[in-house]
Design an enzyme around this catalytic site. Sequence first.
Site, PDB file in Angstrom:
ATOM      1  N   ARG A 119     -33.344  -8.347   7.843  1.00 54.85           N
ATOM      2  CA  ARG A 119     -33.755  -9.605   7.555  1.00 54.85           C
ATOM      3  C   ARG A 119     -32.774 -10.687   7.927  1.00 54.85           C
ATOM      4  O   ARG A 119     -32.740 -11.771   7.547  1.00 54.85           O
ATOM      5  CB  ARG A 119     -33.850  -9.714   5.984  1.00 54.85           C
ATOM      6  CG  ARG A 119     -35.009  -8.815   5.260  1.00 54.85           C
ATOM      7  CD  ARG A 119     -35.234  -9.046   3.772  1.00 54.85           C
ATOM      8  NE  ARG A 119     -35.961  -8.053   3.221  1.00 54.85           N
ATOM      9  CZ  ARG A 119     -35.693  -6.925   2.746  1.00 54.85           C
ATOM     10  NH1 ARG A 119     -34.279  -6.789   2.386  1.00 54.85           N
ATOM     11  NH2 ARG A 119     -36.407  -5.989   2.172  1.00 54.85           N
ATOM     12  N   LYS A 141     -36.219 -20.966  18.561  1.00 54.77           N
ATOM     13  CA  LYS A 141     -37.545 -20.396  18.565  1.00 54.77           C
ATOM     14  C   LYS A 141     -37.583 -18.896  19.281  1.00 54.77           C
ATOM     15  O   LYS A 141     -36.773 -18.785  20.709  1.00 54.77           O
ATOM     16  CB  LYS A 141     -38.621 -21.225  19.638  1.00 54.77           C
ATOM     17  CG  LYS A 141     -39.127 -22.302  18.478  1.00 54.77           C
ATOM     18  CD  LYS A 141     -40.227 -22.838  19.418  1.00 54.77           C
ATOM     19  CE  LYS A 141     -40.836 -24.120  18.787  1.00 54.77           C
ATOM     20  NZ  LYS A 141     -41.731 -24.972  19.734  1.00 54.77           N
ATOM     21  N   GLU A 183     -39.100 -27.479  33.287  1.00 57.22           N
ATOM     22  CA  GLU A 183     -38.712 -27.615  32.197  1.00 57.22           C
ATOM     23  C   GLU A 183     -37.943 -29.034  32.278  1.00 57.22           C
ATOM     24  O   GLU A 183     -37.844 -29.969  31.043  1.00 57.22           O
ATOM     25  CB  GLU A 183     -38.223 -26.825  31.319  1.00 57.22           C
ATOM     26  CG  GLU A 183     -38.958 -25.356  31.280  1.00 57.22           C
ATOM     27  CD  GLU A 183     -40.137 -25.628  30.107  1.00 57.22           C
ATOM     28  OE1 GLU A 183     -40.286 -26.470  29.543  1.00 57.22           O
ATOM     29  OE2 GLU A 183     -40.910 -24.335  29.989  1.00 57.22           O
ATOM     30  N   GLU A 235     -40.243 -27.841  13.857  1.00 61.39           N
ATOM     31  CA  GLU A 235     -41.535 -28.447  14.612  1.00 61.39           C
ATOM     32  C   GLU A 235     -42.447 -28.890  13.560  1.00 61.39           C
ATOM     33  O   GLU A 235     -43.854 -28.764  13.543  1.00 61.39           O
ATOM     34  CB  GLU A 235     -42.226 -27.507  15.468  1.00 61.39           C
ATOM     35  CG  GLU A 235     -43.110 -28.108  16.742  1.00 61.39           C
ATOM     36  CD  GLU A 235     -43.397 -27.123  17.712  1.00 61.39           C
ATOM     37  OE1 GLU A 235     -42.683 -26.526  18.501  1.00 61.39           O
ATOM     38  OE2 GLU A 235     -44.748 -27.416  18.090  1.00 61.39           O
ATOM     39  N   HIS A 263     -43.971 -19.078  33.583  1.00 53.96           N
ATOM     40  CA  HIS A 263     -44.035 -19.796  32.718  1.00 53.96           C
ATOM     41  C   HIS A 263     -43.884 -21.414  33.139  1.00 53.96           C
ATOM     42  O   HIS A 263     -44.710 -22.298  32.676  1.00 53.96           O
ATOM     43  CB  HIS A 263     -43.036 -19.698  31.517  1.00 53.96           C
ATOM     44  CG  HIS A 263     -43.111 -20.714  30.483  1.00 53.96           C
ATOM     45  ND1 HIS A 263     -44.201 -20.612  29.441  1.00 53.96           N
ATOM     46  CD2 HIS A 263     -42.217 -21.590  29.976  1.00 53.96           C
ATOM     47  CE1 HIS A 263     -43.922 -21.747  28.593  1.00 53.96           C
ATOM     48  NE2 HIS A 263     -42.759 -22.114  29.083  1.00 53.96           N
TER      49      HIS A 263
END
Length: 359
Positions: A119, A141, A183, A235, A263
């Site tokens: 966890r 993220k 990016e 977000e 990406h």
Amino acid sequence: MQSLHVELGDRRYPIFIGSDLDSQQLLAPYIHGRQVMVVSNTTVAPLYLQHFLQALQGLDKVVATCILPDGEQYKNIEHLHLIFDALLGAGFNRDCTVLALGGGVIGDMAGFAAACFQRGVYFVQVPTTLLSQVDSSVGGKTGINHPLGKNMIGAFQQPQVVLADMAHLKTLPKRELSAGLAEIIKYALLCDADFLVWLEQHMDQLVAGNLDLLAEAVYRSCAHKARIVANDEKEQGERALLNLGHTFGHAIESYLGYGVWLHGEAVATGMVMAADLSQQMGWISLQDVQRVKNIIQRAELPIHCPLIPLDEFLAFMAHDKKVLNGQLRLVLLKQLGQAIITRDFNVEAMHQAIRLNQK
Ligand code: NAD
Ligand code: GLY
């Protein structure tokens, strides 16, 4: 060396940016337990793992490694399990640290493993690609892909520290450097028109791998990301702006198959589509769109994607995480250096922006 912080209260953490960083000294305050699982891949480990293991041995840690195959196509549930296998096999407990040594794929997978194992355990990011240094290592993220959508399964798990060592970029393939520049261009387009001018002035040296200028670009990019994440960690609003070009880009990546386009390449073409749509909405000029295309091309990135049937393109866009109550929201440009997230766009114009930038 330069440093800045992501201000998240008692989860505040530093980002160190420089060349040939002293990882032992910089990591020491941020590795809390004795057990460290270094997660890397078959490309990065032969280059940098040994150095890291030495640094960690100097800290008197129990260190184990988990080396994954290299590639976006392995960012999935099967390969995530290999990290759990390694953690359980080594008998690691709840105060262990999972340390990601690699690009965004390794960072996302190691971070998600850290979020789930018992966890939640400590997590450290050592990003080794330009893209992961300016984006994926900062902000927490983490996650994996599903065949039906990219990054669809994941969690927020902030790292204890991020170490962005420019020296790692010396071995980075040119195509990957360009993907990272996508990016960086994203930050300029979404919130910093002066940075866009700076990139226009220095793009040739950045593409050539000038480490001092790359460090400056990483610092400026991370400063934007740190501020946005501190304002909106989960977000709920502003952070969605970081997805400029991504809704279109994810559709390109998903349709072509993970790993076929990088990406950053997909995001680059996605930003051109977003710019085209913004122009059709009357917000930016044709000259602005040309400026976007020019900086992307100078970074040696694609401004067109292969022909993709519109219905399939739209179906992949519909899986995007920004779809709310069945309505697609897009990040578009009110002007260069000012993005907005909106569901208020002309759908025909969006189709046109997609069609225009395929060949
Ligand atoms: P990547 O992790 O696949 O790395 C690119 C390639 O470079 C790989 O082959 C890797 O092994 C190799 N490599 C890494 N470091 C190297 C080095 N120093 N020298 C030589 N080769 C090296 O790709 P990426 O562009 O770093 O990251 C893309 C991933 O990041 C995607 O999965 C994307 O979804 C994710 N991402 C996540 C976030 C986030 O906020 N979590 C943000 C952006 C992107
Ligand atoms: N890469 C987008 C984000 O971190 O929110």
